[in-house]
Enzyme design. Structure first.
Site, PDB file in Angstrom:
ATOM      1  N   ASP A 325     103.685  21.834 -29.796  1.00  0.00           N
ATOM      2  CA  ASP A 325     103.951  20.558 -30.445  1.00  0.00           C
ATOM      3  C   ASP A 325     105.175  20.805 -31.342  1.00  0.00           C
ATOM      4  OD1 ASP A 325     103.410  17.901 -31.549  1.00  0.00           O
ATOM      5  OD2 ASP A 325     102.878  19.006 -33.356  1.00  0.00           O
ATOM      6  N   ASP A 518      99.824  21.921 -34.875  1.00  0.00           N
ATOM      7  CA  ASP A 518      99.508  22.060 -36.302  1.00  0.00           C
ATOM      8  C   ASP A 518      98.062  21.699 -36.604  1.00  0.00           C
ATOM      9  OD1 ASP A 518      99.482  19.329 -36.088  1.00  0.00           O
ATOM     10  OD2 ASP A 518     101.217  18.980 -37.368  1.00  0.00           O
ATOM     11  N   ASP A 522      96.402  17.216 -33.071  1.00  0.00           N
ATOM     12  CA  ASP A 522      96.547  17.822 -31.747  1.00  0.00           C
ATOM     13  C   ASP A 522      95.212  18.283 -31.162  1.00  0.00           C
ATOM     14  OD1 ASP A 522      99.370  17.592 -31.662  1.00  0.00           O
ATOM     15  OD2 ASP A 522      99.548  19.302 -33.003  1.00  0.00           O
TER      16      ASP A 522
END
Length: 626
Positions: A325, A518, A522
């Protein structure tokens, strides 16, 4: 060394000294019975034998009554008692003695591994200083409610997650992150449980109950890590379950069949069977493989990397595809307004529209717009707020309909927008269906991100992918600077899951796909990947819950460290399996042919176990990973 280990060491030393004394004294005879002289020496050998092996004999007997017959205690008991019966008294004592030496080595090695993990257990707070009506009382952290104020004095652990309401200090987070440099904390900053207050007095408003705090979740993770075994561990457990009865049967056949066929020489063949039994003990495999993974988890914890089980270490070692990400993982996630491009209003007016529209949003981009505005926002003037996932927000501000978001939101509103030449996240603003302009927001790349991508390639990762909801311009600019192989932009949360699904189908055979995020938003992708890594997750409930591996700080290089530890752990496991099986197969063949004595059998069992344990302990050294 623990008290129990010291007692075992003293027992081994005394047994060895007694064995030496008995071995050196001349043979004495008590009396003659029916013309047969009864020797005292065999009885004397029983003293060091009983002292060194009474617990092994007791465990074997107890396990037999519990239906657990074929274990290492049973093998040692049968082999040594059999050796006594055929007159090999010194050999019987030595086998038991060296078996206990191996057990002591194992205990010390496991203790060292456990100590690495136990250092995390030191984060458990013993008490909290609760402040009520100006008075401070010491209570259990479980008794403190959300919203209450606790006082943390210098040198004390922060017992609960919260926000500092008064005071400033340096806080040591090394038990959580593995980083020794203290962090500066002031009023308004959040603190997490398990950290140590080093200097000033802090007053902290509690944000979560103890059961949901960072320290509680980490402790639960560490305590449960041993339950999730790697495939290699499960294989060895099943292997030993069938292997042990097979070798007992083989030893029995070796002791009985040849003398029956040849018509004699029972003593020699029974001795061969006993030697075969000692050699075949699977201690080296049963001990070293789980201990290698346990050591890997311990070594990782020293680096501020929490691994939820040996299975995840084993999977991480096969990582060929790593998906990132962007925001909060490769970039700092600290957004700031870098440009204002109004269309039909002033810059200040454009910023005001955006700040009021984002008044209730918790997104980092929304917070950066509000911070840039710096004016007072009256929430009573903001109504009918509607946040559209992956696109932006709409709201009524003083009777005017404001839309703030990406180009997709403008298209939904039927508003004609114009692109921007600057690199950054573009927040388009419309007022009553008329385009008002856009705000450019930029995010800073983390200092170690580029080096992390390079180092991953150096440890065998073949493909790196970056997923982001940002525009193609922003995503490609960041990805190109970092050296990412594949960049996918303008993704909604559901799109990220779909991308990972596609990449899972494309990955090389017998390899794993790792997703690094993080941990805040997610969770769906972290759980879908073969291995989910949450980084910078100190204090993030979502990260600790969803990820398989948790990096406790924001350093992207810790990803490479985790891969190195995983690869080294699996390499050591492979070395131990090949070494143990190879040596045992060779000496088993020699034993069956009568070319191996009891001393060689002891080496094949205890010696191989000790060498495998020493090899497994190498994974605890973390200097090579950093």
């Amino acid at each position: 060394m623990s008290r129990k280990q010291k007692k075992n060491l003293i027992r081994i030393i005394i047994s060895a000294l007694l064995l030496g004394v008995v071995y050196l004294v001349p043979d004495l005879y008590l009396f003659s019975l029916l013309g047969i002289q009864i020797s005292l020496k065999p009885l004397l050998f029983l003293i060091p034998y009983a002292l060194s092996g009474w617990d092994v004999l007791w465990k074997a007997l107890r396990n037999i009554f519990h239906g657990q017959i074929f274990d290492e205690n049973f093998l040692m008991s049968v082999a040594t008692v059999g050796a006594l019966c055929v007159g090999e008294y010194p050999e019987a004592v030595f086998v038991m003695l060296f078996y206990q030496v191996g057990e002591l080595f194992q205990s010390c090695a496991v203790g060292k591994s456990r100590k690495s993990i136990a250092s995390l257990m030191d984060i458990r707070p013993d008490y909290a200083n609760l402040e009520e009506n100006g008075e401070i009382s010491r209570v259990s952290p479980e008794e403190v409610a959300v919203g209450e104020i606790i006082v943390v004095k210098p040198g004390e652990k922060i017992p609960l997650d919260g926000v500092v309401t008064q005071g400033s200090s340096m806080v040591n987070t090394s038990a959580l992150t593995g980083e020794s440099v203290p962090v500066s904390i002031k009023t308004g900053d959040k603190v997490v449980s398990g950290s140590v207050n080093e200097s000033g007095v802090l007053r902290v408003k509690v944000l979560t109950p103890f059961g949901q705090s960072t320290v509680s979740k980490i402790l639960e993770l560490v305590e449960n890590s041993a339950s999730k075994k790697a495939k290699a561990e499960n294989f060895i457990t099943k292997f030993a379950k069938y292997y042990t009865p097979c070798v007992v049967i083989c030893a029995l056949l070796l002791a009985v069949i040849p003398p029956l066929i040849s018509g004699g020489n029972w003593s020699e063949w029974i001795s061969r069977g006993l030697i075969f039994l000692v050699i075949s003990c699977p201690c080296a495999l049963v001990i070293s493989v789980p201990m290698s993974f346990f050591g890997g988890i311990g070594g990782a914890s020293k680096c501020g990397i929490l691994v939820k089980g040996g299975n995840y270490l084993e999977a991480l070692a096969k990582a060929k595809t790593v998906v990132f990400d962007k925001t909060g993982t490769l970039t700092r996630g600290v957004f700031s307004v870098t440009a204002l491009h109004p269309d039909q209003c002033s810059e200040q007016q454009l910023l005001e529209y955006g700040a009021f529209a984002e008044a209730y949003s918790t997104h980092p981009i929304a917070q950066s717009v509000r911070n840039a505005y710096k004016g007072k926002i009256d929430p009573s003037g903001v109504k009918n707020v509607c946040e559209i996932a992956g696109k932006g927000v709409t709201a009524e501000v003083d009777g005017r309909k404001i839309a703030a978001g990406n180009s997709g939101l403008m298209d939904m509103q039927g508003v004609s927008w114009r692109p921007c030449h600057k690199t950054g996240t573009t927040v388009h603003i419309s007022v009553d269906g008329v385009y008002a302009g856009h705000i450019i927001i930029s995010d800073e790349i983390k200092s170690g991100a580029k080096q992390a991508i390079t180092s991953l390639k150096n440890v065998g990762v073949e493909k790196t992918v970056m997923l982001t909801g940002d525009s193609e311009t922003v995503g490609k600019a960041v990805g190109k600077e970092l050296g990412i192989d594949e960049i996918r932009t303008q993704l909604l949360p559901a799109d990220k899951v779909a991308c990972v699904e596609t990449l899972l189908k494309q990955k090389p055979e017998n390899s794993t796909l790792v997703f690094v995020g993080d941990g805040i938003n997610d969770a769906p992708v972290l759980t879908r990947a073969d291995v989910g890594i949450a980084m910078g997750a100190m204090g993030s409930d979502a990260a600790i819950e969803a990820a398989d591996i948790v990096l406790m700080d924001d350093n992207p290089l810790k990803i490479t460290t985790a891969v190195k530890i995983a690869k080294h752990t699996v390499k050591i496991v492979r070395e131990n399996v090949i070494f143990a099986l190879g040596v045992k197969a060779l000496i088993l063949a020699l034993g069956a042919l009568g070319l191996a004595n009891m001393w060689l059998a002891v080496f094949a069992d205890v010696g191989v176990s000790v060498l495998a344990i020493i090899n497994a302990m190498r994974v605890l050294s973390t200097k090579k990973y950093i």
